[in-house]
Design an enzyme around this catalytic site. Structure first.
Site, PDB file in Angstrom:
ATOM      1  N   GLN A 195      55.695  54.608  31.248  1.00 26.66           N
ATOM      2  CA  GLN A 195      54.585  55.218  31.982  1.00 26.66           C
ATOM      3  C   GLN A 195      55.019  55.579  33.416  1.00 26.66           C
ATOM      4  O   GLN A 195      54.322  55.296  34.383  1.00 26.66           O
ATOM      5  CB  GLN A 195      53.385  54.285  31.989  1.00 26.66           C
ATOM      6  CG  GLN A 195      52.626  54.235  30.675  1.00 26.66           C
ATOM      7  CD  GLN A 195      51.953  55.570  30.350  1.00 26.66           C
ATOM      8  OE1 GLN A 195      51.568  56.327  31.224  1.00 26.66           O
ATOM      9  NE2 GLN A 195      51.810  55.834  29.053  1.00 26.66           N
ATOM     10  N   SER A 196      56.145  56.249  33.510  1.00 22.60           N
ATOM     11  CA  SER A 196      56.712  56.593  34.813  1.00 22.60           C
ATOM     12  C   SER A 196      55.934  57.702  35.509  1.00 22.60           C
ATOM     13  O   SER A 196      55.822  58.830  34.988  1.00 22.60           O
ATOM     14  CB  SER A 196      58.170  57.026  34.641  1.00 22.60           C
ATOM     15  OG  SER A 196      58.672  57.598  35.831  1.00 22.60           O
TER      16      SER A 196
END
Length: 333
Positions: free
Chosen positions: A75-76
């Site tokens: 979930q960058s």
């Protein structure tokens, strides 16, 4: 400091707001908490990496790159902003995502930032926890060169001396706003992970003789390692700007007691912090960086580690899109 000496493209909506949080401050019983809204930078739903990418993408353009490569956790926020920046400049983008939490939940693996990565057109590849992601990027770059491409590698978080210039600039911007508001800032607080944001801020604050202490709330590494990473990058950034030695080691402070079970792993204090901010100020934090950073700030206030009349600025690094990858962590029933 004359940052115009360095190549830069314009991607962000700047300056971002610097706002008092009256309801949140009151709920905590003081001090006066302000928020620097870098969730409002505008690119691909915004976030702090956009400031870094203004300098990194400019370097890629100068080097005539046609593909940008970067890496991050699943979930960058950085990955999402990188592909958005690449789109704006007609480049393809390769995103390498490491499953640092080892989650198998579809919400985490496919929604939130990952959905946006793909919507913006990135080619997304997933990797297991503890993969050597730097080597993985190098291997991909070599394959692309053999196919006739000119790839440009952006490190995780955009955290190198070029990217850190974005937060040197943020320090200058925040001080200008505070001066115009007649606001004396007593403390500056930020989440710290890949080191670039904190390193850039400390260089900017020291180079302007602001005399504002900067506190990093760690979200990944242990204290000694985090401070070492930040100080090393701050030194590199200052030297890159022809100001070697302006940051002393004692100016780099990271409290890493709020990481919990690891990077990206939810904590009760993060959930409380995100919920408090949403319900008192209608501002969305993120569960990985700003949520844990805010949890640290809240705990400092409750411990009485700030004076009741202090003016504290908290940097909101953005990333609310990641909330949709953490639905199971929030129980509203």
């Amino acid at each position: 400091m004359h940052l115009s000496r360095f190549p830069r493209v314009h991607l962000a909506h700047l300056p971002t707001p610097l706002e008092l949080l009256p309801n949140f401050s009151k709920a905590l019983g003081g001090p006066n908490i302000y928020i620097k809204r870098d969730d409002c930078t505008g690119l691909g739903t915004g976030g702090n990496k956009t400031r870094k990418l203004e300098f990194l993408i400019a370097d890629a353009v100068e080097k005539k790159a046609d593909i940008v490569i970067t890496q991050g956790a699943v979930q960058s926020n950085h990955a999402r902003q990188t592909v958005a920046a690449a789109v704006k400049h007609g480049m393809k983008c390769e995103i390498l995502l490491e499953n640092r939490t080892e989650s198998s939940e579809r919400d985490y693996l496919e929604s939130g930032n990952v959905f946006l990565d793909k919507l913006f057109g990135a080619n997304v590849t997933h990797f297991a926890k503890d993969t050597d992601m730097v080597q993985a990027m190098e291997d991909l770059a070599e394959d692309l060169r053999k196919k006739g491409h000119n790839p440009y590698i952006i490190p995780g978080g955009g955290s190198n001396m070029i990217g850190a210039l974005g937060y040197v600039n943020c320090a200058i911007e925040t001080l200008t706003q505070a001066n115009d508001m007649g606001l004396q800032i007593d403390h500056f607080v930020t989440a710290t992970g890949s080191a670039g944001t904190q390193a850039g801020l400390v260089v900017g604050l020291e180079a302007t003789n602001s005399q504002i202490p900067l506190l990093g709330i760690g979200v990944r590494a242990p204290k000694e390692k985090q401070e070492e990473n930040v100080f090393k990058l701050a030194e590199q950034t200052a030297e890159y700007m022809s100001m070697p030695g302006i940051v002393s080691r004692d100016k780099v402070i990271a409290d890493c007691n709020y990481v919990g079970g690891g990077y990206g792993v939810p904590t009760d204090s993060m959930i409380e912090a995100v919920t408090l901010m949403a319900r008192h100020e209608a501002i969305l934090m993120d569960p990985v960086y700003s949520g844990k950073g805010l949890a640290g700030l809240i705990d400092y206030v409750r411990q009485g580690r700030f004076d009741k009349n202090d003016n504290i600025v908290f940097l909101h690094t953005g990333g609310s899109a990641a909330l949709f990858g953490y639905l199971d962590a929030f129980n509203f029933s």
